[in-house]
Design a protein around this motif. Structure first.
Motif, PDB file in Angstrom:
ATOM      1  N   GLY A  18       4.343  22.428  -6.930  1.00 50.32           N
ATOM      2  CA  GLY A  18       3.263  22.696  -7.867  1.00 50.32           C
ATOM      3  C   GLY A  18       2.720  21.470  -8.568  1.00 50.32           C
ATOM      4  N   ILE A  19       3.311  20.281  -8.314  1.00 49.74           N
ATOM      5  CA  ILE A  19       2.781  19.046  -8.893  1.00 49.74           C
ATOM      6  C   ILE A  19       2.445  18.071  -7.774  1.00 49.74           C
ATOM      7  N   ALA A  20       1.529  17.155  -8.069  1.00 50.49           N
ATOM      8  CA  ALA A  20       1.168  16.097  -7.132  1.00 50.49           C
ATOM      9  C   ALA A  20       1.052  14.795  -7.907  1.00 50.49           C
ATOM     10  N   ILE A  21       1.488  13.697  -7.275  1.00 55.53           N
ATOM     11  CA  ILE A  21       1.504  12.389  -7.925  1.00 55.53           C
ATOM     12  C   ILE A  21       0.804  11.381  -7.033  1.00 55.53           C
ATOM     13  N   ASP A  22      -0.151  10.657  -7.581  1.00 59.84           N
ATOM     14  CA  ASP A  22      -0.779   9.504  -6.921  1.00 59.84           C
ATOM     15  C   ASP A  22      -1.437   9.835  -5.588  1.00 59.84           C
TER      16      ASP A  22
ATOM     17  N   GLU B  88       8.611  14.460   3.257  1.00 54.93           N
ATOM     18  CA  GLU B  88       8.098  15.791   2.983  1.00 54.93           C
ATOM     19  C   GLU B  88       9.161  16.868   3.183  1.00 54.93           C
ATOM     20  N   LYS B  89      10.360  16.490   3.633  1.00 55.71           N
ATOM     21  CA  LYS B  89      11.401  17.476   3.867  1.00 55.71           C
ATOM     22  C   LYS B  89      12.145  17.793   2.587  1.00 55.71           C
TER      23      LYS B  89
ATOM     24  N   ASP C   1      -7.258  17.146  -0.367  1.00 53.13           N
ATOM     25  CA  ASP C   1      -7.329  18.609  -0.286  1.00 53.13           C
ATOM     26  C   ASP C   1      -5.943  19.253  -0.295  1.00 53.13           C
ATOM     27  N   ALA C   2      -5.005  18.691   0.462  1.00 59.12           N
ATOM     28  CA  ALA C   2      -3.672  19.285   0.550  1.00 59.12           C
ATOM     29  C   ALA C   2      -2.993  19.315  -0.809  1.00 59.12           C
ATOM     30  N   GLN C   3      -3.132  18.221  -1.567  1.00 59.32           N
ATOM     31  CA  GLN C   3      -2.505  18.168  -2.883  1.00 59.32           C
ATOM     32  C   GLN C   3      -3.201  19.111  -3.864  1.00 59.32           C
ATOM     33  N   ARG C   4      -4.497  19.195  -3.787  1.00 58.34           N
ATOM     34  CA  ARG C   4      -5.248  20.083  -4.690  1.00 58.34           C
ATOM     35  C   ARG C   4      -4.935  21.554  -4.416  1.00 58.34           C
ATOM     36  N   SER C   5      -4.753  21.898  -3.160  1.00 63.19           N
ATOM     37  CA  SER C   5      -4.531  23.310  -2.807  1.00 63.19           C
ATOM     38  C   SER C   5      -3.129  23.781  -3.148  1.00 63.19           C
TER      39      SER C   5
ATOM     40  N   MET D 249       0.843  -1.197   0.000  1.00 65.77           N
ATOM     41  CA  MET D 249       0.000   0.000   0.000  1.00 65.77           C
ATOM     42  C   MET D 249       0.871   1.236   0.000  1.00 65.77           C
ATOM     43  N   SER D 250       0.643   2.155  -0.943  1.00 62.93           N
ATOM     44  CA  SER D 250       1.453   3.362  -1.042  1.00 62.93           C
ATOM     45  C   SER D 250       1.202   4.276   0.151  1.00 62.93           C
ATOM     46  N   THR D 251       2.282   4.797   0.721  1.00 63.08           N
ATOM     47  CA  THR D 251       2.187   5.803   1.777  1.00 63.08           C
ATOM     48  C   THR D 251       2.783   7.123   1.313  1.00 63.08           C
ATOM     49  N   PHE D 252       3.061   7.247   0.018  1.00 64.58           N
ATOM     50  CA  PHE D 252       3.623   8.455  -0.549  1.00 64.58           C
ATOM     51  C   PHE D 252       2.630   9.601  -0.403  1.00 64.58           C
ATOM     52  N   THR D 253       3.126  10.778  -0.008  1.00 63.57           N
ATOM     53  CA  THR D 253       2.257  11.921   0.277  1.00 63.57           C
ATOM     54  C   THR D 253       1.797  12.651  -0.971  1.00 63.57           C
ATOM     55  N   GLY D 254       2.398  12.351  -2.122  1.00 59.77           N
ATOM     56  CA  GLY D 254       2.017  13.029  -3.351  1.00 59.77           C
ATOM     57  C   GLY D 254       2.939  14.151  -3.754  1.00 59.77           C
ATOM     58  N   PHE D 255       3.795  14.614  -2.845  1.00 65.23           N
ATOM     59  CA  PHE D 255       4.645  15.773  -3.106  1.00 65.23           C
ATOM     60  C   PHE D 255       6.108  15.388  -3.297  1.00 65.23           C
ATOM     61  N   ILE D 256       6.757  16.060  -4.237  1.00 63.08           N
ATOM     62  CA  ILE D 256       8.215  16.019  -4.381  1.00 63.08           C
ATOM     63  C   ILE D 256       8.704  17.422  -4.053  1.00 63.08           C
TER      64      ILE D 256
END
Length: 420
Positions: free
Chosen positions: A13-17, A415-416, A21-25, A1-8
């Motif tokens: 300005g991009i989000a993945i998988d 996230e750092k 709300d946090a990724q959309r904002s 199960m992925s635990t990736f937060t979506g952010f690099i």
């Protein structure tokens, strides 16, 4: 199960998988590696994404049917194709050019990796993957030089150093089906699958060999029918002789299909359980299937084994500076996996500190030294059970998509910001 937060952090300005709300904002552009539930979090919301969603053509068809509210923002592109994009972060950073290339991940139909070049960094996001041929991957990844890899670490564990190839596993499942169905016209096969999705390739290969359609439940059928390649393979007709309609049943007497639920018919049912988690400690010389009262467990994985992960990282060792893990159960799991990575890499990545106090990893001058032979000896086994043995925990196992991982604390290292 992925635990990736979506952010690099290096690519604002991009989000993945991840599409909550946090990724959309914080994002104006989105990417989806494949259509499994743990990578689509947030897409079920009624509001469309506030930016383009980049994905493979197969995933694009799935999303347009399953989540039509996002149809207008779907942007499909093919494996090997490169996009030149302009990212406008919504968090105050200046706009920047981003070049994106997709590579086949071979995890399920339409699954891809993303290679990003932009903002003075190079990042490979693997999503979930298992390569069938390192040689083929070398060809398609020509010119890719990631400094940072976001890795499918599902089986980054020394106790899962080896899995048979999917070709070998599928051949065993096909043989078990063939011999049983040929033995008696009344015989049927029940596939006890480890998750709702992830067995698409197995369905395709079974049908190609046996020409027998596979019965699934109405609940399963709705999402599966968005994969055009499965339209002629899966059926709601329960009179067929291969069934994958029972979900994660706990025993062969828990069958839910009307064709199979009659007690008198159970002697004609062969249950086959493709799975990976229970095969801890499996070695290449050992048998990768086991029978118990006409219930056959077969080692089958759509994720890379630990040795395969090592070989994958070795392919990029000349340029690699940082590895970040996409699948982490908890803080102890993170530490254990990072220590294992260090043993695999021969301490070829140095830990250091940035001026702002955050951890940094720098490439040593002579590059990474991957010690693949050390993988099997650097972590302590957490069980004495032989490969394939049934235990209470393995009886309740599910695929990675169904595991109930604990969430990491908000201070999660992924996230750092880090220097590349």
């Amino acid at each position: 199960m992925s635990t990736f937060t979506g952010f690099i952090p290096e690519l604002p300005g991009i989000a993945i998988d991840c599409f909550e709300d946090a990724q959309r904002s914080k994002s104006s552009m989105f990417f989806l590696s494949h259509c499994h539930a743990d990578h689509m979090r947030g897409l079920e919301r009624n509001a469309p994404l506030p930016g383009a969603l980049h994905l493979s053509p197969i995933s694009g068809v799935f999303i347009k049917h399953r989540y039509p509210q996002h149809a207008d923002v779907v942007r499909s592109f093919n494996v090997g194709e490169q996009l030149a994009l302009k990212v406008h972060p919504s968090t105050g950073e200046p706009p920047y050019e981003l070049y994106v290339r997709s590579l086949s991940a071979e995890h399920c139909p339409g699954s891809v990796m993303f290679y990003f070049e932009g903002n003075a960094t190079r990042v490979l996001y693997t999503g979930d993957f298992r390569l069938s041929s390192q040689k083929n991957f070398t060809t398609q990844s020509s010119g890719i030089q990631p400094a940072i890899v976001y890795l499918d670490s599902t089986f980054l564990d020394a106790d899962y150093s080896y899995f048979p190839s999917r070709e070998e596993s599928t051949a065993r499942v096909i043989n078990l089906c063939t011999e049983w169905l040929a033995a008696d016209q009344r015989n049927v096969v029940s596939l006890w699958l480890p998750a709702n999705y992830g067995s698409e390739d197995l369905f395709l290969r079974l049908f190609d060999r046996l020409k027998e359609r596979i019965h699934i439940s109405d609940k399963q059928r709705a999402p599966y029918m968005h994969f055009s390649s499965l339209n002629d393979i899966l059926t709601g007709d329960s009179s067929t002789r291969i069934h994958a309609c029972t979900g994660t049943m706990r025993s062969s007497r828990n069958l839910t299909c009307e064709t199979l639920c009659n007690e008198d018919s159970l002697s004609f049912v062969r249950t086959i359980r493709p799975s990976a988690l229970r095969w801890r400690g499996l070695q290449p010389t050992e048998q990768f299937w086991k029978e118990s009262n006409n219930l056959f467990y077969v080692c089958y994985s759509a994720h890379a084994s630990c040795n395969e992960l090592g070989a994958f990282l070795a392919h990029f060792q000349q340029h690699l500076c940082d590895i970040r893990l996409n699948v982490i159960a908890d803080e102890d799991d993170r530490v254990r996996k990072e220590h294992l990575l260090e043993s695999i890499l021969g301490n070829g990545i140095n830990r250091a500190t940035n001026s702002n106090g955050t951890e940094r990893r720098d490439k040593v001058e002579d590059g990474l030294s991957l010690n693949l032979n050390k993988i099997e000896y650097k972590t302590k086994r957490r069980t004495n059970h032989r490969a394939g043995e049934t235990t209470e925990s393995s009886e309740s196992e599910d695929n990675d998509c169904d595991l109930s991982y604990r969430k990491l604390p908000k201070r999660s290292y992924v996230e750092k910001p880090r220097a590349s």
